[in-house]
Scaffold this active site. Sequence first.
Site, PDB file in Angstrom:
ATOM      1  N   ASP A   7      33.552  39.192  31.292  1.00 17.04           N
ATOM      2  CA  ASP A   7      33.141  37.814  31.579  1.00 17.04           C
ATOM      3  C   ASP A   7      31.726  37.747  32.146  1.00 17.04           C
ATOM      4  O   ASP A   7      31.213  36.668  32.427  1.00 17.04           O
ATOM      5  CB  ASP A   7      34.139  37.109  32.510  1.00 17.04           C
ATOM      6  CG  ASP A   7      34.233  37.727  33.896  1.00 17.04           C
ATOM      7  OD1 ASP A   7      33.629  38.799  34.122  1.00 17.04           O
ATOM      8  OD2 ASP A   7      34.914  37.142  34.765  1.00 17.04           O
ATOM      9  N   ASP A  15      30.769  43.515  31.553  1.00 12.49           N
ATOM     10  CA  ASP A  15      31.452  44.244  32.615  1.00 12.49           C
ATOM     11  C   ASP A  15      32.882  44.563  32.181  1.00 12.49           C
ATOM     12  O   ASP A  15      33.256  44.337  31.028  1.00 12.49           O
ATOM     13  CB  ASP A  15      31.403  43.474  33.937  1.00 12.49           C
ATOM     14  CG  ASP A  15      32.244  42.206  33.913  1.00 12.49           C
ATOM     15  OD1 ASP A  15      32.498  41.692  32.812  1.00 12.49           O
ATOM     16  OD2 ASP A  15      32.635  41.724  34.995  1.00 12.49           O
ATOM     17  N   SER A  48      37.875  43.247  37.262  1.00  6.34           N
ATOM     18  CA  SER A  48      36.536  42.897  36.789  1.00  6.34           C
ATOM     19  C   SER A  48      35.562  44.069  36.881  1.00  6.34           C
ATOM     20  O   SER A  48      35.742  45.082  36.228  1.00  6.34           O
ATOM     21  CB  SER A  48      36.032  41.680  37.573  1.00  6.34           C
ATOM     22  OG  SER A  48      34.839  41.177  37.043  1.00  6.34           O
ATOM     23  N   ASP A  94      35.857  43.356  32.502  1.00  8.53           N
ATOM     24  CA  ASP A  94      36.741  42.371  31.854  1.00  8.53           C
ATOM     25  C   ASP A  94      35.967  41.420  30.955  1.00  8.53           C
ATOM     26  O   ASP A  94      36.512  40.446  30.452  1.00  8.53           O
ATOM     27  CB  ASP A  94      37.579  41.611  32.882  1.00  8.53           C
ATOM     28  CG  ASP A  94      36.766  40.655  33.734  1.00  8.53           C
ATOM     29  OD1 ASP A  94      35.544  40.873  33.885  1.00  8.53           O
ATOM     30  OD2 ASP A  94      37.346  39.690  34.262  1.00  8.53           O
TER      31      ASP A  94
END
Length: 447
Positions: free
Chosen positions: A248, A244, A105, A246
């Site tokens: 999400d 960000d 992430s 990833d």
Amino acid sequence: MKKQYFGTDGIRGEVGKFPIVPEFMTRLGYAAGKVLTKDAKPHERCKVLIGKDTRVSGYLLEAALEAGFAAAGVDVMLCGPIPTPGVAYLTKALRLSAGVVISASHNPYQDNGIKFFSAKGDKLSDDFELAIEAELENPIGCVSSKELGKAFRLDDAAGRYIEFCKSTFPGDLNLKGLKLVVDCANGAAYHTAPHVFHELGAEVISIGVSPDGRNINDGCGATAPAALIAKVKEEGADLGIALDGDADRLQMVDSTGRLFNGDELLYVLAKDRIDRGQQLGGVIGTLMTNLAIENAIKGLGIGFERANVGDRYVLELLKQKGWLIGGEGSGHLLCLDQHSTGDGTIAALQVLAAMSQNKKSLSELLNTVKIFPQVLLNVKLKPSYDWKSDEVLNKQITKVEADLKDAGRVLIRASGTEPLLRVMVETQSADVAMNAAKSIADLVPTP
């Protein structure tokens, strides 16, 4: 039963240190594969999707997981770099047994992690994760050559996901005439998000779209919005969108460079749905959601409840209540009427739709909401200190709460990863909040 490997968001750590090592990843793929095949219908072939962000270690972990799944007799579909919510969508759309994301992430590139999605595009249940951990205790094996899993590449994964994102934007609206800066954090959305906004009509200026395996989240994206703010001002753009690593999480910036966090965007999403006559029931925030947002949402005539910090807990409470909208200040925003998980691109589209339908800027949509100043002090703790048993400290906490009444809020919680006590006070006056927080923090005995 306590989990040994899975945390609140899968398994995560530094690459090269257990458990983010090839040997464990192969065992993990095999264990997950065995659990899936046990739950499968007779003669049903299990198939999983593996997606990843742009970290250089993704290749290593992907190959190890693939080997483990194949050894368990599970077919693997590889889709390369793609946002985490893209894996959730494709897993459900393609009727697969599970989805796997290789990502850490918003963390730096040295870290990586693994998380799973169910066939329905939800994060795996605690029971399923415990079943995988139990299987990890067994030695790794291998099915017969005839039953070995095969690997396929899904070449149009990004295109499928782009079309899905676009489908969540109202069909009678477009983004023509809008100049957007989109920061993809050199992460998983670098080849999806810019296309989504461009194909809906916006003029798109992209930054953070040159991943080299080591620059994910490095001075860019939702956790470092300074680059986006500067670019929006430089280009004279109408709006900036930051995702960000990833994709999400979402943060947004208006034409003046003002940053809007997840709390504020959560209110915009809720109010837009109320204005369109949608029955929401209520909205889920977290323990850290600003009190001004809670008050504003309640002012819409709907409920507001707080979950523990983390999008997993927001999602759990949403499902428990049967509500649709939730999120947290970090930018995890859940619109369960659009997707089964948090999606930064889709959340941005919902905000853009609200702006278009109301013919207002982000600032105008939020002009009645005045965010309370929030003071957060981190106090180092002695290893043996239990703040909940400290009568003097708790007496002061009670006094501060009584002084603030309904015009403020106090939150005390121990860090889950460091020997720190977090003291948060928010109220309409920054000075009052600081003095109140200090009056509590000063009573904590430090090492």
